[in-house]
Write a protein that holds these residues in place. Structure first.
Motif, mmCIF file in Angstrom:
data_model
loop_
_atom_site.group_PDB
_atom_site.id
_atom_site.type_symbol
_atom_site.label_atom_id
_atom_site.label_comp_id
_atom_site.label_asym_id
_atom_site.label_seq_id
_atom_site.Cartn_x
_atom_site.Cartn_y
_atom_site.Cartn_z
ATOM 1 N N ASP A 269 -6.725 21.039 8.674
ATOM 2 C CA ASP A 269 -6.393 21.836 7.483
ATOM 3 C C ASP A 269 -7.428 22.965 7.320
ATOM 4 O O ASP A 269 -7.080 24.142 7.129
ATOM 5 N N THR B 2 -5.196 10.397 -0.938
ATOM 6 C CA THR B 2 -5.731 9.460 0.056
ATOM 7 C C THR B 2 -5.982 8.110 -0.629
ATOM 8 O O THR B 2 -5.750 7.956 -1.819
ATOM 9 N N ASP B 3 -6.482 7.145 0.145
ATOM 10 C CA ASP B 3 -6.525 5.766 -0.357
ATOM 11 C C ASP B 3 -7.409 5.591 -1.587
ATOM 12 O O ASP B 3 -8.549 6.067 -1.621
ATOM 13 N N GLY C 44 -1.799 10.359 2.433
ATOM 14 C CA GLY C 44 -2.927 11.237 2.785
ATOM 15 C C GLY C 44 -2.527 12.654 3.154
ATOM 16 O O GLY C 44 -3.215 13.614 2.800
ATOM 17 N N GLY D 35 0.409 11.823 9.794
ATOM 18 C CA GLY D 35 -1.057 11.759 9.756
ATOM 19 C C GLY D 35 -1.645 11.401 11.111
ATOM 20 O O GLY D 35 -2.691 11.921 11.518
ATOM 21 N N ASN E 15 -2.582 17.979 2.322
ATOM 22 C CA ASN E 15 -2.593 19.173 3.191
ATOM 23 C C ASN E 15 -2.236 20.449 2.423
ATOM 24 O O ASN E 15 -1.171 20.548 1.803
ATOM 25 N N ASP F 184 -4.364 13.387 13.363
ATOM 26 C CA ASP F 184 -5.583 12.753 13.872
ATOM 27 C C ASP F 184 -5.711 12.896 15.391
ATOM 28 O O ASP F 184 -6.787 13.175 15.912
ATOM 29 N N HIS G 220 1.142 4.433 -2.674
ATOM 30 C CA HIS G 220 1.035 5.889 -2.513
ATOM 31 C C HIS G 220 2.098 6.607 -3.359
ATOM 32 O O HIS G 220 1.829 7.649 -3.953
ATOM 33 N N GLY H 68 -1.252 8.002 7.253
ATOM 34 C CA GLY H 68 -1.714 7.828 8.623
ATOM 35 C C GLY H 68 -0.769 6.976 9.451
ATOM 36 O O GLY H 68 -0.703 7.108 10.676
ATOM 37 N N HIS I 71 0.816 -1.224 0.000
ATOM 38 C CA HIS I 71 0.000 0.000 0.000
ATOM 39 C C HIS I 71 0.857 1.285 0.000
ATOM 40 O O HIS I 71 0.519 2.266 -0.677
ATOM 41 N N GLY J 229 -6.979 15.048 9.774
ATOM 42 C CA GLY J 229 -6.142 15.864 8.887
ATOM 43 C C GLY J 229 -6.924 16.937 8.139
ATOM 44 O O GLY J 229 -6.618 18.134 8.253
HETATM 45 O O1 KG4 Z 1 -2.775 7.630 2.984
HETATM 46 P P1 KG4 Z 1 -4.000 7.667 3.810
HETATM 47 O O2 KG4 Z 1 -5.312 7.958 3.149
HETATM 48 O O3 KG4 Z 1 -4.172 6.331 4.597
HETATM 49 C C1 KG4 Z 1 -3.083 5.629 5.096
HETATM 50 O O4 KG4 Z 1 -2.497 4.844 4.325
HETATM 51 O O5 KG4 Z 1 -2.747 5.884 6.277
HETATM 52 O O6 KG4 Z 1 -3.706 8.737 4.928
HETATM 53 C C2 KG4 Z 1 -4.626 9.051 5.911
HETATM 54 C C3 KG4 Z 1 -4.020 10.142 6.755
HETATM 55 C C4 KG4 Z 1 -4.870 10.449 7.970
HETATM 56 O O7 KG4 Z 1 -4.034 10.514 9.097
HETATM 57 C C5 KG4 Z 1 -5.454 11.804 7.618
HETATM 58 O O8 KG4 Z 1 -5.743 12.595 8.760
HETATM 59 C C6 KG4 Z 1 -4.344 12.414 6.778
HETATM 60 O O9 KG4 Z 1 -3.892 11.349 5.991
HETATM 61 N N1 KG4 Z 1 -4.847 13.508 5.921
HETATM 62 C C7 KG4 Z 1 -4.452 14.781 6.065
HETATM 63 C C8 KG4 Z 1 -5.199 15.541 5.124
HETATM 64 N N2 KG4 Z 1 -6.020 14.685 4.434
HETATM 65 C C9 KG4 Z 1 -5.779 13.438 4.938
HETATM 66 N N3 KG4 Z 1 -3.554 15.330 6.899
HETATM 67 C C10 KG4 Z 1 -3.375 16.659 6.815
HETATM 68 N N4 KG4 Z 1 -4.077 17.463 5.967
HETATM 69 C C11 KG4 Z 1 -4.980 16.962 5.109
HETATM 70 N N5 KG4 Z 1 -5.652 17.756 4.273
#
Ligand code: KG4
Ligand code: ZN
Length: 338
Positions: A189, A305-306, A275, A168, A279, A172, A121, A142, A117, A185
């Protein structure tokens, strides 16, 4: 690497709280990327509930696959490769995607490939884009915060990593402490846009064990201490200012180390993945500070994001590299990317 033309990869992603299926042509062209988000089901619990996530994936996966095929205007018979997230992630959630992908590959008699995964990314940057390695990639999700030198497809050198919380995860946890809710996140933001980022001086992520590593638990603790202090003294808390000041401390650390690493490797391009790449402050600050020396790439918001498109893209390149999975493919909650 011999590229294949008109090669259709079906990607499947179920590692956390998004059920996603995507059809990608020749590794980079997205024909469909259907994402069913479970956010509503988890929001009332303040975070992802693993058991609910597995059940939701199970209910959604067939339907989401049908939608992805329809949107791409193809049928099952047109699929050349099935790529699925093998880990890291929630084990019950991963199991749904892996079992479904195995069934599909077996029934269609098509090759199967398990994808990491986090590598996915990174590959999100290649979608609908023509840039290629080498480049420096800041991977911030995350569960992961890594500075990776991508020498070639599948050839990585980790230059720095977090020694405690992922970026991340810090977003959170602080969002929860501020009562903003889940997912943290995007809510920080948004709140930060209304706040003053110089209102409170939080320490920038202190670096340990080598200068390119990150540490985010110190900032998180500093925010919690600040909130306790204000409450105990009966002083006001301006949530927007706390969010903006916290975000600045995290972004400063990320940008600082990323630029240092990019200079060490003398790369032309810096890419961001995961994710936290969504930001807005990180996007702005890195673009501004790197502009004179580097070309900075961020995936489009929906691919930060995912999503399954990044899994299909990675699966395609891994397939070209000769990787194959078989019916013994097993998901792993802690699968290491590098
Ligand atoms: O990559 P992802 O979708 O899932 C994982 O593989 O972990 O990342 C999720 C993380 C979460 O902690 C979320 O709060 C953060 O990405 N995230 C952000 C934003 N959008 C998602 N953190 C900061 N600013 C954002 N706009
Ligand atoms: Zn992810």
């Amino acid at each position: 690497m011999a590229f294949k033309e008109n090669f259709i990869t079906l990607g499947i992603e179920t590692s956390c709280d998004e059920t996603s299926v995507s059809v990608v042509k020749d590794g980079r062209k997205i024909l469909s990327n259907t994402i069913f988000s479970q956010i509503k089901q988890h929001a009332k619990y303040g975070g992802v509930v693993p058991e609910i996530a597995s059940r939701q994936h199970l209910e959604a996966i067939s339907h989401v696959t049908q939608m992805a095929l329809e949107e791409a205007s193809i049928g099952f018979d047109d699929v050349d490769l099935v790529a699925v997230t093998q880990g890291p992630g929630l084990i019950g959630a991963l199991l749904v995607g892996v079992s479904y992908a195995k069934g599909l590959a077996y029934a269609l008699n098509k090759p199967l490939i398990g994808v990491n995964h986090i590598e996915g990314h990174i590959f999100a940057n290649f979608l609908e884009n023509d840039f290629t390695p080498p480049f420096l990639c800041l991977v911030v999700s995350g569960g992961h915060s890594h500075l990776v030198y991508v020498k070639d497809y599948g050839d990585y050198e980790v230059m720095g990593r977090t020694v405690d919380d992922a970026a991340g995860e810090a977003f959170d946890k602080v969002a929860r402490a501020l009562g903003l809710g889940y997912p943290g996140g995007p809510l920080i933001d948004k709140a930060a846009k209304e706040g003053n980022e110089t209102a409170i001086s939080f320490p920038i992520a202190q670096l340990k064990n080598g200068e390119l590593n990150f540490s985010f638990s110190g900032i998180k603790t500093a925010v919690l201490n600040y909130l306790n202090h204000q409450r105990q003294k009966g002083l006001s808390i301006i949530i927007e200012d706390v969010a903006a000041s916290f975000q600045k401390a995290v972004v400063d650390a990320l940008v600082e180390n990323t630029l240092k690493a990019a200079k060490v490797k003398k790369v032309k391009t810096i890419a961001v993945a995961g994710g936290v790449a969504a930001n807005s402050r990180l996007r702005q600050e890195l673009t501004e500070r790197a502009a004179s020396e580097f070309d900075v790439k961020f995936p489009p918001m929906i691919l930060c994001t995912d999503n399954a498109a990044m899994i299909a893209c990675t699966g395609y390149y891994r397939y070209l590299m000769g990787d194959r999975s078989d019916m013994t493919l097993t998901p792993y909650a802690t699968l290491k990317p590098f």
